[in-house]
Design a protein around this motif. Structure first.
Motif, short mmCIF file in Angstrom:
data_model
loop_
_atom_site.label_atom_id
_atom_site.label_comp_id
_atom_site.label_asym_id
_atom_site.label_seq_id
_atom_site.Cartn_x
_atom_site.Cartn_y
_atom_site.Cartn_z
N LYS A 433 34.78 46.44 38.09
CA LYS A 433 35.89 46.48 39.04
C LYS A 433 35.58 47.37 40.24
O LYS A 433 35.82 47.01 41.39
N GLU A 434 35.01 48.55 39.94
CA GLU A 434 34.64 49.47 41.03
C GLU A 434 33.56 48.86 41.92
O GLU A 434 33.59 49.01 43.15
N ASP A 436 32.99 45.67 42.43
CA ASP A 436 33.59 44.61 43.25
C ASP A 436 34.33 45.21 44.45
O ASP A 436 34.21 44.71 45.58
N GLN A 437 35.06 46.28 44.20
CA GLN A 437 35.77 46.93 45.31
C GLN A 437 34.78 47.53 46.31
O GLN A 437 35.00 47.47 47.53
N LYS A 438 33.69 48.08 45.80
CA LYS A 438 32.69 48.66 46.69
C LYS A 438 32.04 47.58 47.55
O LYS A 438 31.81 47.77 48.76
#
Length: 635
Positions: A433-434, A436-438
């Motif tokens: 998730k992190e 993908d956000q990055k």
């Protein structure tokens, strides 16, 4: 004399008025009945929904964990179907209100207005015919009176004419009076005849046209009222019939849920949930008794009563447990207590960073005052047999306080492996998730760089740095849990391994080692009754380590836990950490915060996995994470 006006129709008007009023009261009573039924349905649905909600499993409770069993899931499905079933009763109440109650109330208003109009027309017609009757009676009485007056005038004229003493003038006057009276009687007769003809016409119209029409309208109104009541009663039944298919589906769902219960599946899940993974003990060896020899005392690794019983027989062992003062998780925590500064930190420089020579010689520089802790540490080092079971005692205490160890070491091996694997899966999801956000922020930054009017690329950098730190922290957590998982998987016995008993361990140790081993065997069960992950083979290694002078080995990789990162900080001044427990930093350097200021003016930071220490809080700008305890930003 003419006959009196017939009263038949007037009496029927009174009877019809009473009957139609009773019909309206019946509709009102039926409307009240449907309204009360609707209220009952609403209250019933509310009670059913409250019942379903009451027995729904609570979040983060034991009931929610039991939903993995088919019987519990079937009961949950039954509760859900029951909630839908209650919803259908709410539909019944809504339909009764909208299709019957509202319509009947509106119809009652129209019915009362129509009834009032019809009876008003009937009373008006009745008043008109009565008025005509009165006029006829008046003309009749006037005609009768004029006739009598004419007769008297004629008799008077005849007497005057026969009397010889009366003058001719008087006789002529009497004759004229008689003629006038006869003329008045004739006029009255004509008027009476006209009124009679008119009354007969109006009476005929009244009884053959007006009143029948009014009665016909009242009859039609009454028929419509009865028909409307019948339609409402039919709708009353149809409202229930409309929800029967859905109610049937709810009942079918309950039946299907009951049929989905699988006792064998539930029993297998129970076995899987409480499967410990412990290796079954081997056979107990025979020990012969000889003169001057005592029988060796061995401890059963599977008996809970033996270990506790021996603990009661050795009061000295229980007493030594009470002296274990440092309930510390790892070496880092212990060393931080021994080396953390206890003096006020130096004040920040007014204009420029302090020189390397000025800071160590500052009177407020942190000085080590470890004498009391050193004495306690020496005493702690001297009690080596006690330290062999420190982990078991510490885990039991943490379980009693309501929270298990981070590595799930209070669980049996098989359960511990499942928990660790689940934790690793969750961490990997968070990492993905992190990432993908990055990636999304990186693309956004690229767009900003190509089109500066859309945004400032530099505004994304702090968030990217934060995400990189979060990903690094999550990856370190994954590595930590993967290490524990590898440790557990290495300890789990294979089905092909023969059972064995570690009784030979106690035969090969001296008396001091035997005491220590027995203490550890007792502590194989945590104080709350749960098992630790320490196997008999690990106990043997621990006893061997306890008899060696290298005490620090007990705090090495196996027991050492790295403190988690709770935030970041940026050095705003240069600090030379020459004293023990401090760390040198340069201006503008970014570090990880692992322990916030406890009020003594020092903050514990980490540069990498090998370098960590304390720096003055006033020398750094600290940004704690939002989920950290007492999160705040201070300078």
């Amino acid at each position: 004399m003419l006959p009196q006006l017939p009263q038949l129709r007037r009496d029927q008007f009174d009877n019809l008025e009473k009957h139609t009023q009773s019909g309206i009261e019946f509709v009102e009573r039926y409307t009240k009945f449907v309204k009360e039924r609707s209220e009952i349905e609403i209250n019933y649905a509310k009670q059913i929904k409250n019942l379903s909600k009451k027995y729904q499993p609570k979040k983060n409770s034991k009931e929610e964990e039991e939903n993995k069993y088919t019987s519990c899931r079937a009961f949950l499905s039954t509760l859900n179907e029951l909630n839908d079933y209650a919803g259908q009763h709410e539909v019944i109440a809504e339909n009764l209100t909208s299709q019957i109650i509202t319509e009947l109330l509106r119809y009652l208003t129209e019915l009362k207005a129509e009834r009032k109009s019809h009876f008003h027309d009937g009373r008006k017609a009745q008043q008109h015919i009565e008025c005509s009757w009165k006029q006829l009676e008046s003309s009749k009485r006037r005609f009768e009176r004029d006739c009598k007056e004419a007769d008297r005038a004629q008799q008077y004229f005849e007497r005057m004419d026969a009397d010889i003493n009366v003058t001719k003038a008087d006789v002529e006057k009497a004759r004229q009076q008689a003629q006038m009276r006869h003329q008045m009687a004739a006029d009255s007769k004509s008027e009476y005849s006209n009124f009679l003809t008119k009354f007969n016409q109006e009476q005929n119209e009244h009884y053959y046209t007006l009143i029948p029409n009014i009665f016909q309208k009242l009859q039609e109104m009454e028929e419509r009222r009865i028909e409307r009541v019948g339609v409402s009663m039919k709708t009353y039944a149809e409202v229930d019939r409309e929800v029967l298919p859905i109610v049937g589906k709810c009942l079918d769902g309950m039946t299907k849920a009951a049929e989905s219960i699988e006792p064998k599946t539930d029993s297998k899940q129970v076995v899987e949930s409480y499967k410990s993974g412990f290796e079954p003990p081997g056979d107990v060896e025979f020990e012969d008794y000889g003169p001057g020899q005592s029988m060796k005392r061995t401890v059963s690794e599977t008996s809970l009563s033996n270990s506790r019983g021996e603990a009661k027989e050795r009061p000295s062992g229980g007493k030594s447990k009470g002296k274990l003062w440092p309930f510390i998780k790892n070496k880092n925590k212990l060393m931080s207590l021994l080396t953390s500064p206890h003096q006020p930190p130096p004040a920040p420089p007014a204009s420029s960073p302090p020189s390397p020579s000025a800071v160590p010689n500052d009177p407020q520089s942190p000085k080590q005052n470890k004498e009391p802790l050193s004495n306690r540490f020496n005493e702690f080092m001297a009690s080596k047999p006690k330290m062999t079971c420190l982990r078991s005692l510490r885990r039991g205490l943490s379980l009693k306080l309501g929270s298990g160890p981070e590595d799930f070491s209070h669980l049996p091996p098989e359960q511990r492996r499942k928990k660790l694997q689940a934790k690793i899966d969750d961490l990997n999801k968070d990492i993905q998730k992190e990432m993908d956000q990055k990636d999304a922020l990186t693309k956004m930054k690229g767009v900003y760089e190509k089109n500066p009017q859309m945004g400032d690329p530099a505004s994304v950098d702090p968030r990217l740095v934060e995400m990189a730190m979060n990903i690094e922290k999550l990856q370190s957590e994954v590595q930590k849990f993967e290490g524990w998982l590898a440790e557990v998987e290495g300890r789990l016995p294979s089905k092909s391994d023969p059972p064995r008993r570690q009784s030979g361990l106690y035969e090969t140790q001296n008396s001091n080692s035997s005491t220590v081993a027995n203490n550890c065997a007792q502590d194989r069960e945590s104080p709350d009754g749960s098992y630790t992950e320490e196997q008999s083979s690990e106990t043997q290694v621990k006893v061997a380590i306890a008899n060696t002078p290298e005490f620090d080995d007990e705090f090495d990789d196996g027991d050492e836990e790295t403190l988690p990162t709770i935030g970041t900080c940026k050095a705003i001044y240069q600090f030379e950490g020459h004293n023990e427990g401090t760390i040198s930093v340069t201006e503008g350097e970014l570090l990880y915060v692992i322990e916030e200021d406890k009020g003594d003016g020092w903050t514990r930071v980490r540069r990498n996995e090998e370098e960590e220490g304390y720096v003055p809080t006033s020398y750094v700008e600290v940004l704690l994470e939002t989920n950290a305890k007492g999160a705040m930003t201070y300078i």
